[in-house]
Design an enzyme around this catalytic site. Structure first.
Site, PDB file in Angstrom:
ATOM      1  N   HIS A  92       0.855  -1.317   0.185  1.00  0.00           N
ATOM      2  CA  HIS A  92      -0.086  -0.054   0.157  1.00  0.00           C
ATOM      3  C   HIS A  92       0.893   1.159  -0.049  1.00  0.00           C
ATOM      4  CE1 HIS A  92      -3.291   2.770   0.839  1.00  0.00           C
ATOM      5  NE2 HIS A  92      -2.419   3.407   1.806  1.00  0.00           N
ATOM      6  N   ASP A 171     -15.629   1.618   6.914  1.00  0.00           N
ATOM      7  CA  ASP A 171     -14.572   2.650   6.492  1.00  0.00           C
ATOM      8  C   ASP A 171     -15.249   3.649   5.493  1.00  0.00           C
ATOM      9  OD1 ASP A 171     -11.726   3.590   6.568  1.00  0.00           O
ATOM     10  OD2 ASP A 171     -11.988   3.299   4.332  1.00  0.00           O
ATOM     11  N   ARG A 178     -15.143  11.924   8.174  1.00  0.00           N
ATOM     12  CA  ARG A 178     -14.086  12.590   8.374  1.00  0.00           C
ATOM     13  C   ARG A 178     -13.643  13.402   7.630  1.00  0.00           C
ATOM     14  NH1 ARG A 178      -9.928   7.697   8.230  1.00  0.00           N
ATOM     15  NH2 ARG A 178      -8.514   9.309   8.451  1.00  0.00           N
ATOM     16  N   SER A 193      -7.774   2.877   9.228  1.00  0.00           N
ATOM     17  CA  SER A 193      -8.803   2.872   7.900  1.00  0.00           C
ATOM     18  C   SER A 193      -7.843   2.207   6.704  1.00  0.00           C
ATOM     19  CB  SER A 193      -8.878   4.308   7.507  1.00  0.00           C
ATOM     20  OG  SER A 193      -9.188   4.447   6.073  1.00  0.00           O
ATOM     21  N   LYS A 197      -8.526  -2.105   5.673  1.00  0.00           N
ATOM     22  CA  LYS A 197      -8.849  -2.675   4.172  1.00  0.00           C
ATOM     23  C   LYS A 197      -7.747  -3.627   3.765  1.00  0.00           C
ATOM     24  CE  LYS A 197      -9.164   1.704   3.344  1.00  0.00           C
ATOM     25  NZ  LYS A 197      -9.355   3.098   2.788  1.00  0.00           N
TER      26      LYS A 197
END
Ligand code: URA
Length: 433
Positions: A92, A171, A178, A193, A197
């Site tokens: 990621h 999320d 948010r 968050s 995932k």
């Protein structure tokens, strides 16, 4: 006769908000209840907004963070990829300008023997999204059902896909909330968050590329380090072998910034070429991912002998795309020339990202269409010599009315000096690698 009255909930929203507001740690059971109640509608939107603000100021300790992440994962489906073997690894990136690393990295790591189930996102603001880039390949589909994802992974060892509706629904709602309540920039909320995932995706191991610099989400190294350490801690607590690299994002990565233009550059890397900085990051990350799953193979070899490119083409075909079709190209709209002769000392990533966004490569609202052809090519990078008037940056696209706005974004973003700048390392630090 049965009693059909509902059992009263063990917790309630106001007490939960007050506890966090006053700096007390929330019990794991309370966190599990709060997220479940929010998803089901009995913890109101405005109450969750208040709780998020309390978390923003008070933070969460390790136990709370593990419980918050677990509750987010439990709001949806967790993929079971256990039949694909132990070498299931993903990466990621927190996002940067010109960051097309995943496009080359995912098939490269698969070509070296791992399985890479990348669930990816779209761009918002000045950094692009992997799905938007891949969608410039004619026919390519981001939206795959769970069974189709599994079939593709079993066939070619990699995919790049959008999250399904059932994937961490908490999320999706919390992130949107948010976004409109000034609570995005909280390390525990960002970390949970992202990690919820990635853990739900089913990978056994995960490499995080946390970008640092003025073109990144995290401008300060200390913040990036804190985020990376928090995410590595969450991954480990959930049995996912997790490591992080901190990488520099003051200058765009590679030369291309946009959608189709970035896909073309990632394909150059898969062909064994491409810009040096991009190629270096792709190889560094591939080595780190392979090490996480115990595969001792040199990824440079898979680039050199064409295996990585072949894997990319297979993945694209399995997702409905035509890897041999020409990519859409934009019209050349304008150049930014060097103001004088010397050495390029600055090419500000954020300004280049904003220029690409102005040209139409990014969106300002979720769901907005993006231009496949809009983009910026960085013809000269800091440390290279330039002559007065030589184009440093070239703008491309399909809408000339956007050119002036893009040029305005670049004002002050290009500087030339008498001396070359100090070379800056691309990899600034590693955690758990
Ligand atoms: N990306 C995410 O997925 N979540 C955040 O909170 C921030 C960036």
């Amino acid at each position: 006769m049965g009693d059909d009255r509902e059992t009263p909930a063990p917790f309630e929203p106001v007490g939960t908000i007050r506890a966090k507001r006053d700096g007390r740690a929330l019990e794991p059971e309370r966190i599990a209840w709060a997220i479940d109640a929010y998803v089901k509608g009995s913890f109101a939107e405005e109450q969750m907004a208040a709780l998020l603000m309390a978390i923003f100021w008070r933070g969460m300790d390790e136990r709370e963070l593990a419980a918050w992440t677990e509750a987010m994962i439990a709001s949806g489906e967790r993929s079971d990829l256990s039949d694909l073997g132990p070498a299931v690894v993903d990466k990621h990136s927190t996002g940067g300008v010109g960051d097309k690393v995943s496009l080359a990295l995912v098939p490269l790591v698969a070509a070296c023997g791992a399985v890479v189930p990348q669930v990816s996102g779209r761009g918002l603001g000045h950094t692009g999204g992997t799905l938007d880039k891949m969608e410039s390949i004619p026919g390519w589909r981001a939206h795959l059902g769970t069974d189709e994802q599994h079939r593709i992974l079993a066939t070619c060892g990699c995919m790049i896909a959008a999250a399904t509706e059932r994937f961490v629904p908490a999320d999706r709602r919390l992130y949107a909330l948010r976004d409109i309540t000034g609570t995005v920039e909280s390390i525990p909320l960002i970390a949970s968050s992202i990690m919820s995932k990635k853990i739900a995706e089913g990978a056994r191991a995960l490499l995080l590329d946390v970008k640092v610099g003025q073109g990144a989400f995290m401008e300060q190294r200390s913040d990036a380090e804190a985020l990376a350490e928090t995410m590595v801690g969450i991954g480990s607590a959930h049995g996912v072998r997790t490591a992080a690299m901190l990488t520099s994002m003051d200058v765009p990565l590679g030369q291309a910034v946009g959608n189709a233009i970035e896909v073309a550059e990632a394909i150059d890397v898969l062909r064994g070429g491409g810009p040096e900085d991009l190629r270096t990051i792709v190889l560094e990350e591939a080595r780190a991912m392979l090490a996480l799953v115990g595969i001792d193979t040199d990824p440079a070899q898979a680039l050199a002998d064409g295996r990585a490119l072949e894997r990319f083409s297979e993945m694209v075909r399995l997702q409905g795309g035509d890897p041999d079709a020409p990519l859409p190209e934009g019209v050349h709209l304008a150049d930014v020339p060097a103001p004088r002769s010397g050495w390029l000392t600055k090419l500000e990533a954020r300004k280049v990202g904003m220029a690409a966004w102005r040209l139409g490569a990014g969106r300002s609202r979720p769901g907005e269409a993006v231009s496949k052809t809009a983009g910026v090519r960085c013809l000269v990078k800091p440390g290279q010599a330039v002559s007065e008037g030589q184009p440093v940056v070239a703008l491309f696209g399909d809408d000339p009315s956007r050119t002036a706005g893009a040029l305005a974004e670049l004002a002050g973003g290009v500087e030339v000096g008498d001396e070359p700048p100090e070379p800056r390392p691309l990899v600034l630090g590693r955690i758990g690698c």
